[in-house]
Design a protein around this motif. Structure first.
Motif, mmCIF file in Angstrom:
data_model
loop_
_atom_site.group_PDB
_atom_site.id
_atom_site.type_symbol
_atom_site.label_atom_id
_atom_site.label_comp_id
_atom_site.label_asym_id
_atom_site.label_seq_id
_atom_site.Cartn_x
_atom_site.Cartn_y
_atom_site.Cartn_z
ATOM 1 N N UNK A 176 0.829 -1.201 0.000
ATOM 2 C CA UNK A 176 0.000 0.000 0.000
ATOM 3 C C UNK A 176 0.866 1.254 0.000
ATOM 4 N N UNK A 177 1.945 1.240 0.787
ATOM 5 C CA UNK A 177 2.837 2.398 0.857
ATOM 6 C C UNK A 177 3.417 2.735 -0.510
ATOM 7 N N UNK A 178 3.835 1.707 -1.242
ATOM 8 C CA UNK A 178 4.415 1.931 -2.555
ATOM 9 C C UNK A 178 3.449 2.569 -3.533
ATOM 10 N N UNK A 179 2.143 2.397 -3.296
ATOM 11 C CA UNK A 179 1.135 2.953 -4.190
ATOM 12 C C UNK A 179 0.616 4.312 -3.734
ATOM 13 N N UNK A 180 0.566 4.531 -2.414
ATOM 14 C CA UNK A 180 0.001 5.773 -1.887
ATOM 15 C C UNK A 180 1.037 6.886 -1.795
ATOM 16 N N UNK A 181 2.254 6.561 -1.363
ATOM 17 C CA UNK A 181 3.225 7.626 -1.091
ATOM 18 C C UNK A 181 3.491 8.520 -2.303
ATOM 19 N N UNK A 182 3.641 7.984 -3.513
ATOM 20 C CA UNK A 182 3.896 8.880 -4.650
ATOM 21 C C UNK A 182 2.793 9.888 -4.906
ATOM 22 N N UNK A 183 1.564 9.619 -4.442
ATOM 23 C CA UNK A 183 0.453 10.548 -4.690
ATOM 24 C C UNK A 183 0.551 11.801 -3.826
ATOM 25 N N UNK A 184 1.382 11.781 -2.782
ATOM 26 C CA UNK A 184 1.395 12.894 -1.830
ATOM 27 C C UNK A 184 1.951 14.174 -2.421
#
Length: 564
Positions: A176-184
């Motif tokens: 999940x981190x690998x998918x969510x963090x770039x959106x920040x």
């Protein structure tokens, strides 16, 4: 990497109002008077930035690099806000990250975009949690290799079940981190858009929809293991595991997505090294930074704005196309001439304690090496049941009987923050972060205010917190504390009210207000930094996707101001 004194941080440090106990009088000399402030060079700027925290410095650097004229106004004598280093103990060459202390959420993109001379180091272990099982001191070590972690789980719980559940759970959060963090650092996705990006309905339900306590209880059986997992949902967040508002879920999410991995790393040279790098980048790009200038009013028609400030020589005002505010949403409301709704008032809930030791204390657990146990996060009184009881007591207006907290030793991973003599003689720093001590406990009129035998609430809290640590040590912490040049133990404590007085964090809330899920709602705007005034933007922790040492709100506010 930076190891020299940080020119943006006061040295020696100014302790300000602190908690102290009779056993541990706090040290720190008074601040030297600051020099006369230098006024702004111009009467109008493309952007005026209110506050000089790390997020504000990020915004200043991006805007200046884009060719905008930028003025940053900071109330204190130095920039950095909560991301500073200082020597708090008289005559001791130890530069502690005084308020914030670990880095996870700072994107590599910001470091690369701004060319920052800044680095972090990974800790050798993730965590150690001491406990007593069957009358025997033991503990749970996470890190040092998969086999060691598996063995530690087995010794604690008697089987591999909890370890395997741990591996599955953090495998899920890692994906999940690998998918969510770039959106920040992108425009805010919609809720459905982020859900599609996560592309894992079980993970979405576990972290975004049901209370974190339900997820933890469905996944783990051991009370201590459950507590270690829950702590990431309670850092700076006063909530129960089953809080229906999901404040604990939002806090947990930000603690497991950093860098796309969830790792929490040590800033090389201390947190002041980041401030040094950011202020240098902003100045090199042409931003004006004026310390000792307190903004007192912001007026705007949505197109042009006027920012009024005061300093030791009087008052002044400058015009601005955009105003970016690193202060809290509550402070912004006051600057605009209003008052925030009472329901929106933030409340911090932590105790921060900085220490310098002559040596690391020995542990009661015979299999625990202090150099490993204190290198990661050392959990104290953070079993699942203990956390629930501490929250119940604090919610009832009482100080927790067994205050939960966690400790780590910066100098084990990065000894550069110690002078050569201290490093060679075995000195180390300890940073303690306490949970479930909301600001309301330190105000007037509450049940916790009337301490016995003349003790203040901060005195009692510090003593009770350290007693929980001592219960797992083979020698008292007091025997290991260094003493400063005036013979005082090297320990200082900060309550939420101290952080309010010193840093203007609203009632000590380290995130300015409760964290939000990182997706758009009807009120968030495109970047999560917008306000009701088109040319006034939040660039601090109170923005959507704010909180922690990240620079993300500063980046996003700059992008919004640039129309990107």
């Amino acid at each position: 990497m930076p190891t020299t004194p940080d020119p943006t941080a006061p040295d020696p440090g100014t302790p300000g109002p602190t908690a102290s106990s009779g056993a541990f009088p706090l040290s720190g000399p008074a601040a030297a008077p600051s020099s006369a402030p230098v006024p702004p060079a111009r009467g109008a700027y493309d952007a005026v930035i209110v506050g000089g925290g790390h997020n504000a410095l990020v915004a200043a650097a991006y805007l200046a690099r884009a060719g905008r004229s930028v003025l940053l106004l900071e109330r204190l004598a130095q920039v950095g806000g909560a991301a500073v280093s200082t020597r708090p103990f008289a005559g001791m060459d130890a530069r502690l990250s005084r308020y914030s202390y670990l880095v996870s959420l700072l994107p590599g993109k910001i470091v690369e975009d701004l060319g920052l001379d800044f680095a972090v180091r990974r800790r050798s272990v993730s965590s150690y949690t001491p406990t007593v099982r069957g009358g025997r001191p033991t503990g749970l070590l996470v890190g040092g290799g998969t086999s060691r972690t598996r063995d530690s789980f087995a010794r604690l719980t008697g089987s591999d079940r909890e370890f395997e559940a741990w591996q599955r759970f953090y495998g899920m959060t890692g994906r999940l981190a690998g998918r969510v963090f770039p959106t920040l650092t992108e425009p805010l996705p919609t809720k459905d858009g982020l859900r599609a990006r996560v592309d894992d309905e079980a993970a979405w339900r576990a972290l975004f929809e049901q209370p974190l306590g339900v997820t933890i209880e469905e996944t783990f059986a051991d009370d201590l293991v459950r507590g270690v997992v829950l702590t990431d949902g309670l850092i700076g967040t006063f909530a129960d595991a089953h809080d229906p508002g999901l404040a604990q879920n939002r806090c947990f999410l930000y603690h497991v997505i950093g860098g796309g991995t969830g790792d929490w790393n040590v800033p090389v040279g201390g947190m002041g090294a980041l401030t040094t790098a950011l202020s240098a980048a902003a100045r090199a790009a042409g931003a004006e930074i004026r310390t000792g200038h307190e903004v007192t009013r912001v007026e705007t028609d949505g197109i042009r704005a006027e920012v009024t400030y005061r300093h030791t020589s009087g008052e002044g005002a400058v015009a601005a196309g955009h105003v970016l505010v690193g202060a809290s949403p509550e402070e912004l409301a006051r600057l605009l001439g209003g008052e925030p709704p009472a329901a929106d008032r933030a409340e911090g809930c932590q105790l921060k304690v900085n220490m310098l030791l002559r040596r690391l204390p020995r542990l009661r657990d015979p299999q625990a090496d202090p150099r490993e146990a204190f290198a990661g996060t050392f959990h104290i009184a953070e079993g699942y049941g203990q956390l629930a009881e501490a929250h119940r007591q604090a919610a009832a207006g009482e100080l927790p009987g067994a205050p939960p907290s966690e400790i780590y030793c910066h100098s084990l991973t990065d000894p550069s923050i110690l002078g050569p003599d201290l490093a060679e003689s075995g000195h180390h720093t300890l940073t303690l972060f306490g949970l479930h001590t909301p600001a309301r406990l330190f105000g007037s009129g509450g049940p916790a205010v009337s301490g016995g035998a003349g003790e203040s609430v901060p005195d009692r809290l510090l003593a009770a917190t350290l007693a929980q640590l001592d219960a797992h040590l083979a020698e008292p912490l007091a025997d290991c504390l260094a003493t400063d040049a005036e013979g005082r133990p090297c320990i200082e404590a900060k309550t939420p009210l101290d952080l309010d007085r010193e840093l203007r964090l609203p009632r000590g809330h380290i995130f300015h207000r409760d964290l939000a899920f990182p997706y758009a709602t009807e009120t968030t705007g495109r970047w999560g930094v917008e306000t009701r005034h088109a040319n006034v933007l939040l660039c601090g922790a109170g923005a959507v996707r704010g909180g922690g040492v990240s620079g993300i709100p500063g980046h996003n506010a700059a992008m919004a101001a640039l129309g990107r």
